[in-house]
Write a protein that holds these residues in place. Sequence first.
Motif, mmCIF file in Angstrom:
data_model
loop_
_atom_site.group_PDB
_atom_site.id
_atom_site.type_symbol
_atom_site.label_atom_id
_atom_site.label_comp_id
_atom_site.label_asym_id
_atom_site.label_seq_id
_atom_site.Cartn_x
_atom_site.Cartn_y
_atom_site.Cartn_z
ATOM 1 N N THR A 175 -13.781 -58.876 41.536
ATOM 2 C CA THR A 175 -12.843 -59.914 41.985
ATOM 3 C C THR A 175 -13.575 -61.247 42.005
ATOM 4 O O THR A 175 -14.747 -61.348 41.617
ATOM 5 C CB THR A 175 -12.297 -59.608 43.394
ATOM 6 N N GLU A 176 -12.868 -62.256 42.470
ATOM 7 C CA GLU A 176 -13.455 -63.610 42.498
ATOM 8 C C GLU A 176 -14.616 -63.705 43.483
ATOM 9 O O GLU A 176 -15.570 -64.456 43.270
ATOM 10 C CB GLU A 176 -12.375 -64.622 42.892
ATOM 11 N N HIS A 177 -14.566 -62.894 44.534
ATOM 12 C CA HIS A 177 -15.563 -63.033 45.594
ATOM 13 C C HIS A 177 -16.533 -61.873 45.693
ATOM 14 O O HIS A 177 -17.594 -62.015 46.304
ATOM 15 C CB HIS A 177 -14.849 -63.192 46.945
ATOM 16 N N TYR A 178 -16.235 -60.710 45.113
ATOM 17 C CA TYR A 178 -17.127 -59.572 45.286
ATOM 18 C C TYR A 178 -16.906 -58.546 44.172
ATOM 19 O O TYR A 178 -15.881 -58.546 43.476
ATOM 20 C CB TYR A 178 -16.915 -58.914 46.655
ATOM 21 N N ASP A 179 -17.909 -57.666 44.031
ATOM 22 C CA ASP A 179 -17.804 -56.460 43.194
ATOM 23 C C ASP A 179 -17.590 -55.287 44.144
ATOM 24 O O ASP A 179 -18.128 -55.247 45.256
ATOM 25 C CB ASP A 179 -19.082 -56.243 42.385
ATOM 26 N N VAL A 180 -16.814 -54.268 43.688
ATOM 27 C CA VAL A 180 -16.436 -53.215 44.609
ATOM 28 C C VAL A 180 -16.421 -51.858 43.906
ATOM 29 O O VAL A 180 -16.072 -51.749 42.737
ATOM 30 C CB VAL A 180 -15.046 -53.525 45.232
ATOM 31 N N ILE A 181 -16.836 -50.835 44.665
ATOM 32 C CA ILE A 181 -16.716 -49.430 44.248
ATOM 33 C C ILE A 181 -15.595 -48.826 45.072
ATOM 34 O O ILE A 181 -15.616 -48.903 46.313
ATOM 35 C CB ILE A 181 -18.034 -48.672 44.479
ATOM 36 N N THR A 206 -8.342 -44.517 50.839
ATOM 37 C CA THR A 206 -9.096 -45.359 49.887
ATOM 38 C C THR A 206 -10.247 -46.016 50.629
ATOM 39 O O THR A 206 -10.040 -46.655 51.667
ATOM 40 C CB THR A 206 -8.196 -46.417 49.249
ATOM 41 N N ILE A 207 -11.448 -45.835 50.087
ATOM 42 C CA ILE A 207 -12.661 -46.438 50.668
ATOM 43 C C ILE A 207 -13.240 -47.396 49.655
ATOM 44 O O ILE A 207 -13.423 -47.046 48.476
ATOM 45 C CB ILE A 207 -13.674 -45.348 51.063
ATOM 46 N N ARG A 208 -13.557 -48.616 50.109
ATOM 47 C CA ARG A 208 -14.109 -49.634 49.230
ATOM 48 C C ARG A 208 -15.492 -50.046 49.752
ATOM 49 O O ARG A 208 -15.632 -50.410 50.927
ATOM 50 C CB ARG A 208 -13.203 -50.870 49.160
ATOM 51 N N ILE A 209 -16.455 -50.025 48.863
ATOM 52 C CA ILE A 209 -17.809 -50.512 49.174
ATOM 53 C C ILE A 209 -18.005 -51.803 48.386
ATOM 54 O O ILE A 209 -17.984 -51.782 47.142
ATOM 55 C CB ILE A 209 -18.889 -49.470 48.816
#
Length: 454
Positions: free
Chosen positions: A395-401, A447-450
């Motif tokens: 995304t614009e502000h972060y990378d996510v798993i 749903t879990i997002r890191i």
Amino acid sequence: MKRFLRSLLAKYMLIIFMALILLQLTYFMLALVNIVGMNLAGHPPLDEKFSEEEVEQEWHEAASNMKNVSKEEMSEHFSKWSEKYTEASMFWIDENGKLILEKNVEEALPQEWTSTFAVEFIKERYGGDPFTVIAFVGTNKEQGFIVTEMPRSAFNPPIVDIYDKYGSLLTIGVVVIIFLFIVVSFLFFRGIRKRLLQLQEAMELRDTDGLPIEVNIMKKDEIGQLENTFNQMVTELRDSKRREKEEEQLRRELIANLSHDLRTPLTKIRAQSDSLKQEDLSTDGKNALQAIDSSIYNTARLIDNLMSYTLLSASKYTFEPKKIDIIRFVRESLATWYPSFEEANFGIDVNLAPINDAKWVVDPLWFGRILDNLFQNVLRHAKSGNYISVKTKTTEHYDVIIISDRGAGMNHPSYEKGIGIGLSIVDMMVKEMNLEWDIDSNEKGTTIRIKRSR
């Protein structure tokens, strides 16, 4: 009584009382100065002040006692009157309307008085200022009349004289006293405000244990009592903090000892279970042995989680961060769980798309432990959905798993549900590695997002 005398109320009442005393002293000193000044100047004492009725009666009595008075005798009478009443003026009009004698008269008087002028003079002076007394000379009224005039201010009470002479000084004195009262009150309340701000500052400051700092008690008034209560509260908090640390340390030691003591018998049970696998067992026996293996595995993992949680809480868990390819690491970790998910008939959806920065600085053992805990939770608690999805996103502000399942959600009861120690470990490890995470869970899945902010 002693407590009241130490109070702020008693101190402020003393300030007000002193202001009132100073105000009264100002009036007294001005009156004393006026009396002394009048005595030195030869004025009659204040207790000998005269009234209009007394002057009028005395003037009439003196005039009625005069018989065949001469100009010299009248002049002598005027002189004595002038000595007694220093502000008085006098003149004598004879029976023919001629001005015979005058003393201390400032305005110009006509030498000849007609009846018309006399009436106008009386009308003009009646009830006005100066105070005027007209008396016929003698009893037969054949020698004309005499007139005395005095300013009405001469009949003022002493306090009016004081104000007329020293009114400006009195006003200045009152203003000075009011100003001093305001200054003293300002200093008084500024001292109170300063002490309250010091107490507020002490409440905001923290020591190494995160507790407020005790304040020095300078006075025993209401603020001093508040400071003493604050210090007692700090002492109680410090004792509570100390007891909490002792209990936490005892709990950690207990968990560590239990984890260590349980490993040995668990290892023996596992060895015996492996021996039994070599024997020719019935179908029921094999199923029972498989249940034993599953229980051994879950118990061993619980012991590992307890030990890890204890070490993390005490900041003694080895942390060795390094830069790794996070997409490759997730793929390899998921590959080790593939057989377990396939055996449980899970549908596996993997979409590890490239992200903005795949090089994450993490501890590989910690991040592997995070993934293992999350995958195991899906396998144990989301069997009803038979689905797991592992994706990456930028995304614009972060990378996510993103790890998702289609189970009944975390709020749904599960016979394998534990005490949540695995997620507690995940939380502590994620925060320690400066990452973020969140959970969305409902009856349709979890749903879990890191996340790693950029």
